[in-house]
Design a protein around this motif. Structure first.
Motif, PDB file in Angstrom:
ATOM      1  N   UNK A  55     -63.199 -11.185 -44.244  1.00  7.79           N
ATOM      2  CA  UNK A  55     -64.354 -11.959 -43.576  1.00  7.79           C
ATOM      3  C   UNK A  55     -64.868 -11.587 -42.318  1.00  7.79           C
ATOM      4  N   UNK A  56     -64.225 -11.264 -41.318  1.00  9.22           N
ATOM      5  CA  UNK A  56     -64.696 -10.496 -40.103  1.00  9.22           C
ATOM      6  C   UNK A  56     -65.781  -9.243 -40.516  1.00  9.22           C
ATOM      7  N   UNK A  57     -65.235  -8.528 -41.346  1.00 13.08           N
ATOM      8  CA  UNK A  57     -66.227  -7.132 -41.936  1.00 13.08           C
ATOM      9  C   UNK A  57     -67.424  -7.878 -42.509  1.00 13.08           C
ATOM     10  N   UNK A  58     -67.602  -8.920 -43.234  1.00 15.51           N
ATOM     11  CA  UNK A  58     -68.436  -9.205 -44.023  1.00 15.51           C
ATOM     12  C   UNK A  58     -69.460 -10.108 -42.997  1.00 15.51           C
ATOM     13  N   UNK A  59     -68.820 -10.727 -41.872  1.00 17.70           N
ATOM     14  CA  UNK A  59     -69.748 -11.444 -40.980  1.00 17.70           C
ATOM     15  C   UNK A  59     -70.327 -10.349 -40.244  1.00 17.70           C
ATOM     16  N   UNK A  60     -69.721  -9.369 -39.857  1.00 18.97           N
ATOM     17  CA  UNK A  60     -70.198  -8.323 -38.961  1.00 18.97           C
ATOM     18  C   UNK A  60     -71.610  -7.395 -39.639  1.00 18.97           C
ATOM     19  N   UNK A  61     -71.147  -7.229 -40.942  1.00 17.98           N
ATOM     20  CA  UNK A  61     -72.347  -6.733 -41.723  1.00 17.98           C
ATOM     21  C   UNK A  61     -73.596  -7.749 -42.061  1.00 17.98           C
ATOM     22  N   UNK A  62     -73.303  -8.938 -42.157  1.00 16.83           N
ATOM     23  CA  UNK A  62     -74.415 -10.069 -42.351  1.00 16.83           C
ATOM     24  C   UNK A  62     -75.251 -10.054 -40.945  1.00 16.83           C
ATOM     25  N   UNK A  63     -74.635  -9.774 -39.964  1.00 19.31           N
ATOM     26  CA  UNK A  63     -75.209  -9.989 -38.797  1.00 19.31           C
ATOM     27  C   UNK A  63     -76.196  -8.762 -38.579  1.00 19.31           C
ATOM     28  N   UNK A  64     -75.647  -7.559 -39.081  1.00 18.18           N
ATOM     29  CA  UNK A  64     -76.381  -6.148 -39.034  1.00 18.18           C
ATOM     30  C   UNK A  64     -77.437  -6.479 -39.825  1.00 18.18           C
ATOM     31  N   UNK A  65     -77.415  -6.915 -41.109  1.00 18.67           N
ATOM     32  CA  UNK A  65     -78.367  -6.906 -42.012  1.00 18.67           C
ATOM     33  C   UNK A  65     -79.475  -7.914 -41.419  1.00 18.67           C
ATOM     34  N   UNK A  66     -79.075  -9.032 -40.611  1.00 22.75           N
ATOM     35  CA  UNK A  66     -80.114 -10.210 -40.452  1.00 22.75           C
ATOM     36  C   UNK A  66     -80.837  -9.439 -39.207  1.00 22.75           C
ATOM     37  N   UNK A  67     -80.237  -8.639 -38.416  1.00 26.59           N
ATOM     38  CA  UNK A  67     -81.042  -8.098 -37.044  1.00 26.59           C
ATOM     39  C   UNK A  67     -81.830  -6.835 -37.726  1.00 26.59           C
ATOM     40  N   UNK A  70     -85.016  -8.808 -39.259  1.00 31.43           N
ATOM     41  CA  UNK A  70     -85.786  -9.224 -38.035  1.00 31.43           C
ATOM     42  C   UNK A  70     -86.806  -8.073 -37.626  1.00 31.43           C
ATOM     43  N   UNK A  71     -86.247  -6.826 -37.188  1.00 29.87           N
ATOM     44  CA  UNK A  71     -86.866  -5.847 -36.822  1.00 29.87           C
ATOM     45  C   UNK A  71     -87.997  -5.286 -37.931  1.00 29.87           C
ATOM     46  N   UNK A  72     -87.575  -5.432 -39.182  1.00 36.04           N
ATOM     47  CA  UNK A  72     -88.576  -5.111 -40.332  1.00 36.04           C
ATOM     48  C   UNK A  72     -89.584  -6.137 -40.143  1.00 36.04           C
ATOM     49  N   UNK A  73     -89.296  -7.464 -39.928  1.00 35.63           N
ATOM     50  CA  UNK A  73     -90.603  -8.575 -40.058  1.00 35.63           C
ATOM     51  C   UNK A  73     -91.490  -8.260 -38.767  1.00 35.63           C
ATOM     52  N   UNK A  74     -90.890  -8.038 -37.656  1.00 34.51           N
ATOM     53  CA  UNK A  74     -91.624  -7.620 -36.429  1.00 34.51           C
ATOM     54  C   UNK A  74     -92.502  -6.545 -36.515  1.00 34.51           C
ATOM     55  N   UNK A  75     -92.120  -5.188 -37.234  1.00 33.11           N
ATOM     56  CA  UNK A  75     -92.880  -4.222 -37.492  1.00 33.11           C
ATOM     57  C   UNK A  75     -94.000  -4.528 -38.346  1.00 33.11           C
ATOM     58  N   UNK A  76     -93.566  -5.399 -39.524  1.00 36.50           N
ATOM     59  CA  UNK A  76     -94.803  -5.791 -40.298  1.00 36.50           C
ATOM     60  C   UNK A  76     -95.907  -6.795 -39.842  1.00 36.50           C
ATOM     61  N   UNK A  77     -95.384  -7.456 -38.799  1.00 38.73           N
ATOM     62  CA  UNK A  77     -96.332  -8.506 -38.295  1.00 38.73           C
ATOM     63  C   UNK A  77     -97.175  -7.511 -37.451  1.00 38.73           C
ATOM     64  N   UNK A  78     -96.552  -6.474 -36.494  1.00 36.46           N
ATOM     65  CA  UNK A  78     -97.281  -5.650 -35.671  1.00 36.46           C
ATOM     66  C   UNK A  78     -98.288  -4.996 -36.406  1.00 36.46           C
ATOM     67  N   UNK A  79     -98.012  -4.348 -37.672  1.00 36.40           N
ATOM     68  CA  UNK A  79     -98.939  -3.797 -38.666  1.00 36.40           C
ATOM     69  C   UNK A  79    -100.108  -4.546 -39.195  1.00 36.40           C
ATOM     70  N   UNK A  80     -99.834  -5.660 -39.304  1.00 35.29           N
ATOM     71  CA  UNK A  80    -100.696  -6.456 -40.016  1.00 35.29           C
ATOM     72  C   UNK A  80    -101.873  -6.914 -38.552  1.00 35.29           C
TER      73      UNK A  80
END
Length: 87
Positions: A55-67, A70-80
């Motif tokens: 469970x802890x490993x899955x939570x850590x992976x989920x948090x990493x994927x969320x970050x 979020x980074x990809x969405x910020x990059x996308x917004x900046x490029x637009x």
């Protein structure tokens, strides 16, 4: 003083409770409130230590994927934003 218990310690508390020790006694022994104990019980009740580690490993992976998302969405917004500006 705020304590942080490991998953193994929390599961140990729950096993003691299931073995017949009263919740108030456990709370007094470990220095936690009733609400904290029941929150732990709701999250880790019925789990083994290996399940908690997964469970802890899955939570850590989920948090990493969320970050990463979020980074990809910020990059996308900046490029637009750059694409719509007239130079």
């Amino acid at each position: 003083m705020k304590r942080r218990f490991s998953d193994e310690q929390i599961i140990g508390m729950i096993k003691e409770y299931e073995a017949g020790v009263k919740a108030q006694e456990l709370c007094r022994r470990y220095g936690i409130s009733d609400a904290t104990f029941y929150k732990y019980k709701a999250k880790f009740g019925g789990m083994n230590v290996s399940d908690a580690k997964k469970l802890r490993a899955l939570e850590d992976e989920n948090n990493k994927l969320k970050r990463m998302l979020a980074d990809a969405m910020l990059d996308n917004a900046a490029l637009k934003d750059l694409a719509t500006k007239n130079y």
